[in-house]
Each structure stands twice: as structure tokens, then as C-alpha cells.
Design a protein around this motif. Structure first.
Motif, PDB file in Angstrom:
ATOM      1  N   LEU A  68       2.276 -12.506  -5.732  1.00  0.00           N
ATOM      2  CA  LEU A  68       2.871 -11.243  -6.182  1.00  0.00           C
ATOM      3  C   LEU A  68       4.242 -11.457  -6.806  1.00  0.00           C
ATOM      4  N   ARG A  69       5.004 -12.386  -6.277  1.00  0.00           N
ATOM      5  CA  ARG A  69       6.313 -12.667  -6.887  1.00  0.00           C
ATOM      6  C   ARG A  69       6.139 -13.205  -8.310  1.00  0.00           C
ATOM      7  N   ASP A  70       5.070 -13.928  -8.535  1.00  0.00           N
ATOM      8  CA  ASP A  70       4.841 -14.540  -9.840  1.00  0.00           C
ATOM      9  C   ASP A  70       4.157 -13.595 -10.825  1.00  0.00           C
ATOM     10  N   ARG A  71       3.328 -12.659 -10.316  1.00  0.00           N
ATOM     11  CA  ARG A  71       2.417 -11.943 -11.213  1.00  0.00           C
ATOM     12  C   ARG A  71       2.449 -10.428 -11.121  1.00  0.00           C
ATOM     13  N   LEU A  72       3.066  -9.860 -10.111  1.00  0.00           N
ATOM     14  CA  LEU A  72       3.125  -8.403  -9.988  1.00  0.00           C
ATOM     15  C   LEU A  72       4.342  -7.878 -10.745  1.00  0.00           C
ATOM     16  N   ASP A  73       4.163  -6.750 -11.432  1.00  0.00           N
ATOM     17  CA  ASP A  73       5.253  -6.206 -12.250  1.00  0.00           C
ATOM     18  C   ASP A  73       6.136  -5.212 -11.523  1.00  0.00           C
ATOM     19  N   GLY A  74       5.732  -4.779 -10.349  1.00  0.00           N
ATOM     20  CA  GLY A  74       6.547  -3.820  -9.615  1.00  0.00           C
ATOM     21  C   GLY A  74       5.736  -3.207  -8.493  1.00  0.00           C
ATOM     22  N   ILE A  75       6.407  -2.398  -7.695  1.00  0.00           N
ATOM     23  CA  ILE A  75       5.729  -1.742  -6.574  1.00  0.00           C
ATOM     24  C   ILE A  75       6.357  -0.373  -6.349  1.00  0.00           C
ATOM     25  N   VAL A  76       5.507   0.622  -6.082  1.00  0.00           N
ATOM     26  CA  VAL A  76       5.979   1.967  -5.780  1.00  0.00           C
ATOM     27  C   VAL A  76       5.389   2.393  -4.440  1.00  0.00           C
ATOM     28  N   THR A  77       6.031   3.367  -3.827  1.00  0.00           N
ATOM     29  CA  THR A  77       5.546   3.870  -2.547  1.00  0.00           C
ATOM     30  C   THR A  77       5.199   5.350  -2.661  1.00  0.00           C
ATOM     31  N   VAL A  78       4.261   5.769  -1.808  1.00  0.00           N
ATOM     32  CA  VAL A  78       3.812   7.161  -1.801  1.00  0.00           C
ATOM     33  C   VAL A  78       3.853   7.696  -0.373  1.00  0.00           C
ATOM     34  N   THR A  79       4.068   9.006  -0.255  1.00  0.00           N
ATOM     35  CA  THR A  79       4.175   9.636   1.059  1.00  0.00           C
ATOM     36  C   THR A  79       2.793   9.993   1.600  1.00  0.00           C
ATOM     37  N   GLU A  80       2.759  10.336   2.869  1.00  0.00           N
ATOM     38  CA  GLU A  80       1.502  10.749   3.485  1.00  0.00           C
ATOM     39  C   GLU A  80       0.961  12.024   2.828  1.00  0.00           C
ATOM     40  N   GLU A  81       1.851  12.945   2.507  1.00  0.00           N
ATOM     41  CA  GLU A  81       1.413  14.183   1.859  1.00  0.00           C
ATOM     42  C   GLU A  81       0.806  13.900   0.493  1.00  0.00           C
ATOM     43  N   GLU A  82       1.398  12.961  -0.236  1.00  0.00           N
ATOM     44  CA  GLU A  82       0.876  12.594  -1.549  1.00  0.00           C
ATOM     45  C   GLU A  82      -0.477  11.902  -1.443  1.00  0.00           C
ATOM     46  N   ILE A  83      -0.624  11.064  -0.439  1.00  0.00           N
ATOM     47  CA  ILE A  83      -1.903  10.375  -0.230  1.00  0.00           C
ATOM     48  C   ILE A  83      -3.018  11.384   0.024  1.00  0.00           C
ATOM     49  N   LEU A  84      -2.771  12.339   0.917  1.00  0.00           N
ATOM     50  CA  LEU A  84      -3.801  13.320   1.259  1.00  0.00           C
ATOM     51  C   LEU A  84      -4.105  14.237   0.079  1.00  0.00           C
ATOM     52  N   ALA A  85      -3.087  14.575  -0.704  1.00  0.00           N
ATOM     53  CA  ALA A  85      -3.324  15.397  -1.898  1.00  0.00           C
ATOM     54  C   ALA A  85      -4.182  14.646  -2.913  1.00  0.00           C
ATOM     55  N   ALA A  86      -3.922  13.351  -3.064  1.00  0.00           N
ATOM     56  CA  ALA A  86      -4.721  12.546  -3.984  1.00  0.00           C
ATOM     57  C   ALA A  86      -6.160  12.425  -3.492  1.00  0.00           C
ATOM     58  N   MET A  87      -6.337  12.286  -2.188  1.00  0.00           N
ATOM     59  CA  MET A  87      -7.691  12.273  -1.624  1.00  0.00           C
ATOM     60  C   MET A  87      -8.441  13.539  -2.017  1.00  0.00           C
ATOM     61  N   GLY A  88      -7.804  14.668  -1.830  1.00  0.00           N
ATOM     62  CA  GLY A  88      -8.435  15.943  -2.159  1.00  0.00           C
ATOM     63  C   GLY A  88      -8.813  16.031  -3.630  1.00  0.00           C
ATOM     64  N   ARG A  89      -7.929  15.554  -4.503  1.00  0.00           N
ATOM     65  CA  ARG A  89      -8.208  15.586  -5.939  1.00  0.00           C
ATOM     66  C   ARG A  89      -9.411  14.695  -6.267  1.00  0.00           C
ATOM     67  N   LEU A  90      -9.462  13.520  -5.673  1.00  0.00           N
ATOM     68  CA  LEU A  90     -10.569  12.600  -5.936  1.00  0.00           C
ATOM     69  C   LEU A  90     -11.903  13.169  -5.456  1.00  0.00           C
ATOM     70  N   VAL A  91     -11.893  13.807  -4.295  1.00  0.00           N
ATOM     71  CA  VAL A  91     -13.136  14.365  -3.764  1.00  0.00           C
ATOM     72  C   VAL A  91     -13.588  15.557  -4.596  1.00  0.00           C
ATOM     73  N   ARG A  92     -12.669  16.472  -4.860  1.00  0.00           N
ATOM     74  CA  ARG A  92     -13.054  17.716  -5.536  1.00  0.00           C
ATOM     75  C   ARG A  92     -13.368  17.520  -7.013  1.00  0.00           C
ATOM     76  N   GLU A  93     -12.543  16.728  -7.715  1.00  0.00           N
ATOM     77  CA  GLU A  93     -12.654  16.676  -9.170  1.00  0.00           C
ATOM     78  C   GLU A  93     -13.346  15.413  -9.687  1.00  0.00           C
ATOM     79  N   ALA A  94     -13.177  14.288  -8.992  1.00  0.00           N
ATOM     80  CA  ALA A  94     -13.879  13.068  -9.413  1.00  0.00           C
ATOM     81  C   ALA A  94     -15.175  12.866  -8.644  1.00  0.00           C
ATOM     82  N   ARG A  95     -15.382  13.686  -7.626  1.00  0.00           N
ATOM     83  CA  ARG A  95     -16.597  13.631  -6.799  1.00  0.00           C
ATOM     84  C   ARG A  95     -16.777  12.270  -6.151  1.00  0.00           C
ATOM     85  N   LEU A  96     -15.647  11.713  -5.698  1.00  0.00           N
ATOM     86  CA  LEU A  96     -15.663  10.434  -4.994  1.00  0.00           C
ATOM     87  C   LEU A  96     -15.208  10.649  -3.557  1.00  0.00           C
TER      88      LEU A  96
END
Length: 313
Positions: free
Chosen positions: A241-269
Motif C-alpha cells: 500500500l505504501r508503494d501503490r495506494l494513492d490515498g485513503i479516506v474514512t467513513v462513519t457508521e451512519e454513512e456506511i448504513l446509508a450506503a447499504m440502504g442505497r445499494l439494496v434499494r437502488e442497485a438491488r444488491l
């Protein structure tokens, strides 16, 4: 420390063909520049089948006769159990107490023996079993075979979207992001590979900043619902990762759960929390990301039914 190469990833692609599903790129209905790589569609519900299948394929006959052992919160354990069963190899999985019951049940259903231990004991117990029985230890991420196998996702993404600009990849132990970054940097050097992890288990971001592996204790990492991302990096994955990753970001628990909902409802995953973090980064932290055609790796769908129901309420 020797890093894996694109040739290693290509060899892994040959090994896994026929066992692992070549997942499609799905356009996100809500974002014209976002595609989803749904590894949740694998037979065991996660990308882990790639590395596990490659690792089992590389065992010599003597090692196969003694079986394999690993430690896993669920997805890698399921993957190794599946790959081992397909190859006629015995498998034992050491699972930390507190892992989602749905994952533990599926490991057993695939024919593996399950040993439940306190989270801090998982690696030591797997090593003890390997020493006592001669079984081959197949770790979840700290292994060149595993990294190369996971890197096949990067091969497929560049083949399907040659002008990809950004890849968003969840980071736990770092095997997935190490492998994908290896493949993408070899094939599409201009693309940015960005790691994503929960704010409550942001040890990878801290490790990259420190230049050495930083370990958060289990009391800290177990606060996140993204159980697949509670593991810290290894020296091997940090080097990648030090050699090949361009960066890293973090997400909150609320954001994770909101993204889950979007994926289930709209992407049907159907997705688990760990699988939603890359999409959460795109939804809520777009200003921190490079612009352009973006692929979010959706890593798995082995979600606890009660948690899934709560997200959809």
C-alpha cells in the motif's frame, strides 16, 4: 520485502478460472460516473473466494493431504472452506467470538470444522493447529497468493472499463487493496486507487501515516459494524500500500448504513456493511476523491438479516 507483480496476478487469474465468478461492472443508477463491482455475487458471497482458490491451487500434494487452516471473521473462512471442499482438502477455520452467526453457520455448512476463540486469540490458535496437525496455514490477507488472487478484480475492472479513473477499495487487512493496486498500476497507471475504511477502525490510515503497522485493540475496532474491516495491516500489505495506494479516506457508521440502504434499494444488491464503505466514500466524501470514471468494489453480501432489516426500515 518482495512485492507481488502483475505476472503473479495473471497467474492467479488462470488458477481461479472456472471456480470463481467473473463479476460484471454495474452502472450505479444514481451516479452517471460510478460503476459497482459486485463481488457479493460470488458463490460464497464475497471476493475472498479469489485468493482462497488461488492459494489452494498452489498447494503441493503433500500439503493437500494434511489439509488447510485459517482464521477469519467469516468471509475468508467461507471462501477457504468452499475452495478446500472443491479440491477435496480438509479445512479448519478459527473464528473470533462475536462474528455474525450467519457467517459461522455457512462455514460449517461448507464442511469445515469451526473453532470459536476470543478475538485476540484467532491467529495464535490457527498457528497452533497448523503446528500440531501439519495443516497449511492460509491467512486471510498476509500471503502473496491471497494478494495475487484478490488482484484479479483489478484485472477484470481494467478489461471492462479501460478508461477507469478512480477505484475505491475497502481496506481491512489490506490484501484486497494490495492486489487491486498492483494490477491497476501495471495496466492503467493514471488511475487512482483509493482505500476506504471505517472511521472506527482507521488503523490503516494511521499505519500509512506512521510508515509502520499500527495495531488498534479489538475494543476499538469492534465498534464498527463493518466486521470484515476490523483487522489491521501486515508488514507485507503495508509495503504494497505504501508503494501503490494513492490515498485513503474514512467513513462513519451512519454513512456506511446509508450506503447499504442505497445499494439494496437502488442497485438491488444485498450487501454487508464492509461492502458498502467504498460507495459511502463516493456518496459522502466526493470532494476528497479524484474526479472521473469511478469503480467502487462491493466486497460481499453476507449480512446479518436483522441488520439488513434495520437498514431498510
Amino acid at each position: 520485502m518482495e512485492l507481488i507483480s502483475i505476472d503473479d496476478v495473471r497467474a492467479a487469474a488462470d488458477d481461479i478460472a472456472g471456480t470463481v465468478v467473473r463479476t460484471p461492472l454495474l452502472p450505479a443508477p444514481w451516479d452517471g460516473e460510478l460503476w459497482l463491482k459486485p463481488e457479493s455475487l460470488q458463490p460464497v458471497g464475497s471476493f475472498k473466494l479469489r485468493g482462497a482458490t488461488h492459494a489452494v491451487a498452489r498447494l503441493d500434494p503433500a500439503a493437500r493431504s494434511r489439509g488447510v487452516v485459517t482464521h477469519s471473521s467469516g468471509n475468508h473462512g467461507q471462501a477457504l472452506a468452499y475452495a478446500a471442499r472443491a479440491a477435496g482438502v480438509a479445512c479448519t477455520v478459527v473464528v473470533p467470538q462475536g462474528a455474525p452467526p450467519v457467517k459461522v453457520d455457512r462455514i460449517r455448512a461448507l464442511g469445515a470444522e469451526v473453532r470459536l476463540v476470543p478475538p485476540a486469540r484467532r491467529l495464535a490458535e490457527a498457528e497452533r493447529i497448523a503446528a500440531d496437525t501439519g495443516a497449511a496455514l492460509v491467512p486471510p490477507f498476509d500471503d502473496p497468493r491471497i494478494i495475487a488472487g484478490q488482484g484479479t478484480i483489478g484485472l477484470e475492472i481494467v478489461e471492462d472499463l479501460p478508461d477507469v479513473d478512480v477505484l475505491l477499495v475497502p481496506v481491512g487487512g489490506g490484501g484486497l487493496s494490495s492486489g487491486i493496486a498492483t494490477a491497476v498500476k501495471a495496466l492503467r497507471p493514471s488511475a487512482a486507487v483509493i482505500g476506504v475504511e471505517p472511521l472506527l477502525a482507521a488503523d490503516a490510515r494511521e499505519s500509512l501515516a506512521a510508515g509502520e503497522v499500527v495495531v488498534w485493540d479489538v475494543e476499538r475496532t469492534y465498534r464498527t459494524s463493518a466486521d470484515g474491516l476490523r483487522t489491521h495491516l501486515s508488514a507485507l500489505t503495508l509495503a504494497h500500500l505504501r508503494d501503490r495506494l494513492d490515498g485513503i479516506v474514512t467513513v462513519t457508521e451512519e454513512e456506511i448504513l446509508a450506503a447499504m440502504g442505497r445499494l439494496v434499494r437502488e442497485a438491488r444488491l444485498v450487501v454487508e456493511p464492509s461492502a458498502a464503505v467504498a460507495v459511502a466514500a463516493r456518496l459522502f466524501h466526493r470532494d476528497e476523491l479524484p474526479p472521473g470514471r469511478t469503480v467502487a468494489v462491493v466486497t460481499g453480501g453476507n449480512v446479518d438479516p436483522a441488520l439488513l432489516a434495520s437498514v431498510l426500515d
